[in-house]
Write a protein that holds these residues in place. Structure first.
Motif: not given
Length: 824
Positions: A155-157, A167-171, A188-192, A430-432
């Motif tokens: 795992q990594k950021l 409120q979701t991650v986009l492809a 926006e860019r977001r690090e997860i 994937r946050q799907r």
RNA sequence: GCCCAGGUGGCGAAAUCGGUAGACGCAAGGGACUUAAAAUCCCUCGGCUUUGGCCAUGCCGGUUCGAGUCCGGCCCUGGGCACCA
């Protein structure tokens, strides 16, 4: 023998009858015993979008032509079909129509299966599967855990596109002009924290493996993969911070230009940039602007190049000179160290950046034999040469300087020679919702713990109806509230699912043993590698690289033999060109699709297949044309009529043939020869079909009341035509085969061989050129030697007017083709 | 921006090796058959032409007896760029 006897050619009834027979006899079940040579022919399986499109028809017509040809060549053919069934469109459709993604997907599969079957493709349907079933993806989860144990999963950021409204991650595809496609909000860019597969551990093998594919893969694809992996030798160099604590690491392929480095550029996400921004509001504002650029490389690389000084200073590792550190929006955190040393005099991008911000430019390499340029540079010099302004390295050629400077930096403890790859580890999180659940559990005490094998598969619940884009797994405690398998305490199941490229990375292997009680069994070793893989060029890098990677993983967990023959999954690759309409890709988003169903309903599968193979060679783009389909249909009608009017079992050839019959027979065997050579490896089906059309044209000219020997040759020609046609238009070929009274299954009938004796001709027509320009033609005996040809040509009366006033200086004779008289 | 392709008649294309540019098909035009139409069959079909030829394979240059094919430079179109599949 009269046209009254000819029944109409009605493809709809004919094709369904033939298909029913194929099905009753289970003709295309792959046998795979050890008694023969195997041939595994695989077309890329489709995403079940709901409708077959022209790209599919093309892909599968090509694959089936190859499979049928190989079958007639006596191979044991495996040609399976299945469904790449997880993915984003199912979620979108579910949102739009209020359906469950699973139901939508299964309905689509049912419909598309019917469409494929209507095409008469010789698949072994008993091996069909869909990747969205637990029976399939459970093995993916099983492998994931094995890879976790081997340290190939971590795992990594990493950065994603975040839609602040939904409120979701986009492809990347869902980001249009920097905004979310549904919400319209600026992304926006977001690090997860996400899961990665360590594909970089296989970088060298993936690169060297390309050499073994040189024979069967298009050079184009090999080159793209080579560049994608992007192995580069260079140096890691550490620039100490002027404050004395810490360093900035950079990777460079040009350590020879180290003395020309005038500043460092770091990525906006670089920890130093973030730290500096805490005390500098203007820098923070710049970083904030960078945060609103989508994560795709194309976006980052095409934006206006901008930078901002951080106020941080580093010391040059050799001279100790202070150098400023800038943030630059084009430096990628994910590549190298997220920082570069900038040498404006010898890198065009650095040059433009330096000019824009007034940073110093120092020349340190000049081309051999040239002076140090005076005045203002117009552009960076990126070539080789000798060093200047580099102290003790002055005068060295830059290749030598690379080694010397790297050694000096290493001696100072500030760097080393190293190899860098452009290839990055594969982020599979994937946050799907609609994907394979990642089989891990997060325990507050034990950390990340894999799901024990006995608890696999982690089944994806299929009862949700989506009313917003957020994954329902996040909000379903029944799914994510679990005890820790290690300590038994309360823990949270991973709710990320896998990239759908994971499913398509090993399906080719599962087809060899779709009912195996393990991920793969011993049948995989027998059928693999795939002998011929067919699919779109758009998959040249990602899918094909991931599948090559997975093949090596399967080998290394012991599911495939490590015997050298199973290192690569696809022995030969055919990348088909796209089906274009009005010059662009046919796609739903462009609204320029042509539905193949209408084509099949109107003309039948044979016409559809024949047309699409005839319109262009497989690897080229195919520009769609409705009009040209008629031509293929008319051709099949002509063949139909001709065979029915002949209406008998061809008699054996008489011992001697008239000159006329010999000429016709030569045409027949030339056609066999041309079709065969266009099938063997070249796959120029368009040229093969053209040859069959020519043969048909020639056979049509044979008069109905011809001599017995001519009619016998005609029969041989018609019988050959049925055989040659069967990879392209298999249904009509079957009907013709029967009409000609032939025994046995056409699908397994031996492919005809051209008779070398029939190909012989006693004379050839030579072209006569004068100074490379065509002037005359001359018929000579086929076995004439160069000397006698030259003599005959120079004495040829019609040639004399072209040579008047000239003196012959040279005569080039190409036997069987032409003579070029060079005269002045 | 970077990586990879492709560009030949009105259109899709053909031309394994550097050797007749345009096979095969579509569209178009003319004709036969037909009361008529459809279907079918036959002919013409890159441009110019003084009918000798000349010019033509995106553009410019090179190598060669000879270049669509090989080399260098450019232009245009398409694909991929890591979360579309």
């Amino acid at each position: 023998m009269t046209s009254q006897d000819t029944p109409p050619y009605s493809p709809q009834t004919l094709e369904s009858e033939v298909q029913r027979r194929w099905q009753e006899k289970q003709l295309f079940r792959a046998v795979g015993d050890a008694s023969g040579e195997k041939f595994y022919c695989l077309s890329m399986f489709p995403y079940p979008s709901g409708q077959l499109h022209m790209g599919h028809v093309r892909n599968y017509s090509i694959g089936d032509a190859i499979a049928r040809y190989q079958r007639m060549r006596g191979r044991q053919v495996l040609q399976p079909m299945g469904w790449d069934a997880f993915g984003l469109p199912a979620e979108n459709a579910a949102l739009k129509h209020g359906l469950a993604p699973a139901q939508w997907t299964l309905d689509n599969i049912a419909h598309m299966r019917g469409q494929l079957q209507r095409l008469g493709l010789s698949y072994d349907w008993s091996r069909e599967f869909a990747t969205c079933t637990p029976e399939y993806y459970r093995w993916e989860q099983w492998l994931f855990v094995r890879l976790w144990e081997k340290g190939l999963v971590y795992q990594k950021l990493s950065t994603v596109n975040w839609d602040p409204v939904d409120q979701t991650v986009l492809a990347n595809e869902q980001v249009v002009d920097g905004r979310g496609w549904r919400s319209g909000a600026a992304v926006e860019r977001r690090e997860i924290r996400q899961w990665f597969l360590r594909i970089t551990a296989y970088a060298d093998e993936l690169l060297s493996g390309l050499e073994h594919l040189a024979e069967g893969w298009p050079e184009q694809v090999l080159s793209m993969q080579r560049n994608w992996i992007g192995r580069s030798e260079g140096a890691e160099i550490r620039f100490p911070l002027a404050t004395g604590e810490g360093v900035v690491k950079v990777f460079t392929t040009r350590p020879d230009t180290l003395l020309g480095a005038t500043y460092l550029a770091i990525a906006p996400e670089h920890p130093l940039a973030l730290a500096a921004a805490r005390t500098q509001p203007e820098l923070a504002a710049f970083l904030e602007r960078c945060r609103h650029v989508a994560v795709s490389e194309a976006t980052v690389e095409t934006q206006e190049k901008e930078g901002y000084p951080t106020g941080i200073t580093v010391r040059h590792p050799l001279t100790g000179q202070p150098l400023p550190v800038w943030v630059a929006n084009f430096v990628l955190m994910g590549y190298g160290e997220g920082a570069v040393m900038s040498v404006p005099a010898h890198d065009q991008r650095d040059f433009e950046f330096a000019r824009k911000y007034g940073l110093p430019i120092q020349v340190v390499v000049v081309p051999e034999g040239e002076e140090i340029p005076s005045g203002i540079l117009e552009q960076a010099y990126t070539g080789s040469g000798r060093l200047v302004h580099s102290g003790i390295y002055d005068g060295l050629d830059n290749e030598t300087a690379k080694a010397r400077i790297t050694a000096a930096v290493a001696a100072a403890g500030l760097g080393r020679k190293t190899v860098n790859y452009r290839l990055r580890d594969w982020g599979i999180s994937r946050q799907r919702y609609w994907g394979t659940p990642i089989p891990m559990i997060h325990c507050p005490r034990c950390g990340a713990v894999p799901v024990p094998e006995k608890d696999l598969p982690v089944v994806l619940p299929t009862h949700y109806h989506l009313d917003n884009p957020r994954s329902p797994l996040l909000d379903d405690p029944e799914f994510h509230q679990v005890p820790c398998p290690q300590c038994g305490g309360g823990a949270r199941r991973e709710t990320d699912t896998m990239d759908t490229f994971v499913e398509s990375s090993w399906y080719y292997a599962r087809f060899t043993c779709p009912d195996a009680a393990a991920m793969l069994d011993e049948r995989a070793a027998r059928w693999l590698p795939v002998d011929q893989y067919i699919g779109g060029v758009e998959h040249a890098v990602l899918h094909l690289l991931y599948a090559r990677f997975f093949n090596k993983l399967l080998r290394d967990v012991g599911l495939l033999p490590a015997d050298g023959r199973h290192d690569e999954p696809f022995r030969r690759l055919l990348t088909q060109g796209m089906v274009l309409k009005d010059g662009g890709k046919m796609s739903k988003s462009k609204g320029n699709t042509v539905d193949p169903q209408g084509l099949i309903d109107r003309y039948g599968a044979d016409t559809a297949r024949l047309f699409i193979l005839f319109a262009a060679p497989p690897e080229q783009h195919l520009e769609w044309s409705d009009a040209a389909v008629e031509g293929a249909y008319r051709f099949l009608h002509r063949v139909w009529r001709l065979v029915h009017e002949y209406g008998q079992t061809p008699p054996p050839l008489p011992a001697t043939l008239s000159a006329e019959a010999r000429d016709l027979r030569r045409l027949v065997h030339q056609c066999i020869d041309r079709v065969s050579s266009n099938m063997d490896g070249r796959y120029h089906f368009n040229a093969a079909i053209a040859a069959i059309m020519e043969l048909n044209n020639a056979l049509m000219k044979v008069p109905g009341e011809a001599q017995a020997d001519l009619r016998a040759v005609l029969g041989e020609g018609l019988r050959s035509m049925a055989l040659l046609l069967s990879p392209f238009a298999p249904h009509i070929a079957e009907a013709l085969w029967q009409r000609l009274g032939q025994e046995g299954e056409l699908s397994f009938a031996p492919w005809p061989n051209a008779d070398p004796e029939a190909l012989q001709s006693s004379t050839v027509t030579l072209v006569i050129q004068v100074n490379g320009k065509l002037r005359e033609r001359l018929e000579v005996p086929a076995d004439a030697d160069a000397g006698s040809i030259e003599a005959v040509v120079l004495a040829y009366p019609p040639l004399q007017k072209h040579l008047a006033g000239l003196s012959v200086r040279k005569v080039v004779v190409v036997p069987g083709r032409l003579v070029n008289v060079v005269a002045q």
